[in-house]
Scaffold this motif. Structure first.
Motif, PDB file in Angstrom:
ATOM      1  N   ASN A  53       0.799  -1.224   0.000  1.00 53.63           N
ATOM      2  CA  ASN A  53       0.000   0.000   0.000  1.00 53.63           C
ATOM      3  C   ASN A  53       0.835   1.280   0.000  1.00 53.63           C
ATOM      4  O   ASN A  53       0.287   2.384   0.013  1.00 53.63           O
ATOM      5  N   ALA A  54       2.154   1.128  -0.004  1.00 53.82           N
ATOM      6  CA  ALA A  54       3.035   2.302   0.046  1.00 53.82           C
ATOM      7  C   ALA A  54       2.958   3.083  -1.256  1.00 53.82           C
ATOM      8  O   ALA A  54       2.787   2.525  -2.338  1.00 53.82           O
ATOM      9  N   LYS A  55       3.104   4.416  -1.122  1.00 53.11           N
ATOM     10  CA  LYS A  55       3.102   5.294  -2.285  1.00 53.11           C
ATOM     11  C   LYS A  55       4.256   6.284  -2.167  1.00 53.11           C
ATOM     12  O   LYS A  55       4.790   6.494  -1.075  1.00 53.11           O
ATOM     13  N   ASP A  56       4.627   6.859  -3.286  1.00 55.69           N
ATOM     14  CA  ASP A  56       5.660   7.886  -3.294  1.00 55.69           C
ATOM     15  C   ASP A  56       5.331   8.929  -2.229  1.00 55.69           C
ATOM     16  O   ASP A  56       4.215   9.456  -2.185  1.00 55.69           O
ATOM     17  N   ALA A  57       6.291   9.221  -1.360  1.00 54.79           N
ATOM     18  CA  ALA A  57       6.020  10.089  -0.201  1.00 54.79           C
ATOM     19  C   ALA A  57       5.581  11.489  -0.612  1.00 54.79           C
ATOM     20  O   ALA A  57       4.749  12.108   0.059  1.00 54.79           O
TER      21      ALA A  57
END
Length: 237
Positions: free
Chosen positions: A16-20
């Motif tokens: 679920n991580a996305k570009d910060a």
């Protein structure tokens, strides 16, 4: 090409991580459009690790006032109730409060968690250094942190992690597990201090964004695995 490769590696561990930086834009938009928050009057507090690698992770630092720094090693809000109260007293007139919090973990192109290549350094190192140190100590039979003034934050971090020790060491990936455990500790403390100090805030609502910062490599964008976004009505706490 390398950013794309990092995207694949990060998603294999944190789906679920996305570009910060994209995360920053997304949640700033939600604050404005869905909650009618005037971004020009938002004071940000952070409860992230002291590590210098976290400063450029998001664009929050470039847009919002602050930060009021709550976090120390590992991201624990060591400032406690006094710090939360001070933050409350610094909010701009007719403004709003935003707290960004969570631990961080490095990842390499080879998929190794807890490690990263830092700027101008040829050898990879630990990220989060404090958490990886805590992990190495928790692996020692009978180890118990001894509180002392000379290394207070590291000892307090390790003490906070003791209830999670067995789960961390028995997990498939202890580096990820100790990071997840630290997120739970930070999240609990932020909510606890906020509830205790709610009457100190000159505003009715406080926005929280918590998750895990994922450090990649020098020149690459970091990622953020959002775990909690909420606009808390202090009157209901």
């Amino acid at each position: 090409m390398q950013q794309r490769k990092f995207d694949e590696i990060v998603k294999s561990q944190y789906p679920n991580a996305k570009d910060a930086k994209d995360v920053s834009i997304h949640y700033l938009g939600k604050m404005q459009l869905e909650h009618n928050i005037d971004i020009s009057k938002v004071l940000m507090a952070t409860s992230v690790c002291s590590d210098d690698i976290n400063i450029p992770s998001t664009t929050f630092f470039n847009v919002l006032f602050g930060p009021f720094v709550m976090g120390g090693l590992g991201g624990i809000p060591y400032v406690g109730q006094t710090g939360m109260t001070a933050f409350a007293h610094h909010i701009p007139d007719e403004g709003s409060a935003f707290i960004f919090y969570g631990p961080h973990i490095g990842i390499t192109l080879e998929g190794e968690l807890g490690k990263m290549y830092r700027p101008r350094m040829e050898q990879k190192g630990n990220s989060c250094g404090a958490l990886m140190l805590a992990l190495s100590r928790l692996k020692e039979d009978g180890y118990t942190p001894v509180m002392n003034d000379d290394d207070y934050q590291q000892m307090k971090l390790e003490e906070s992690l003791l209830p999670y020790r067995e789960d961390i060491l028995n997990s498939d990936n202890p580096q990820r597990a100790i990071t997840d455990a630290t997120y739970k500790i930070i999240d609990e403390k932020i909510h606890k201090h906020l509830k205790t100090c709610k009457d100190e805030f000159p505003v009715d609502k406080v926005t929280l964004l918590g998750g895990v910062i994922i450090n990649t490599g020098h020149g690459m964008d970091d990622y953020f695995d959002a775990r909690n976004f909420e606009v808390i009505d202090l009157k209901t706490l």
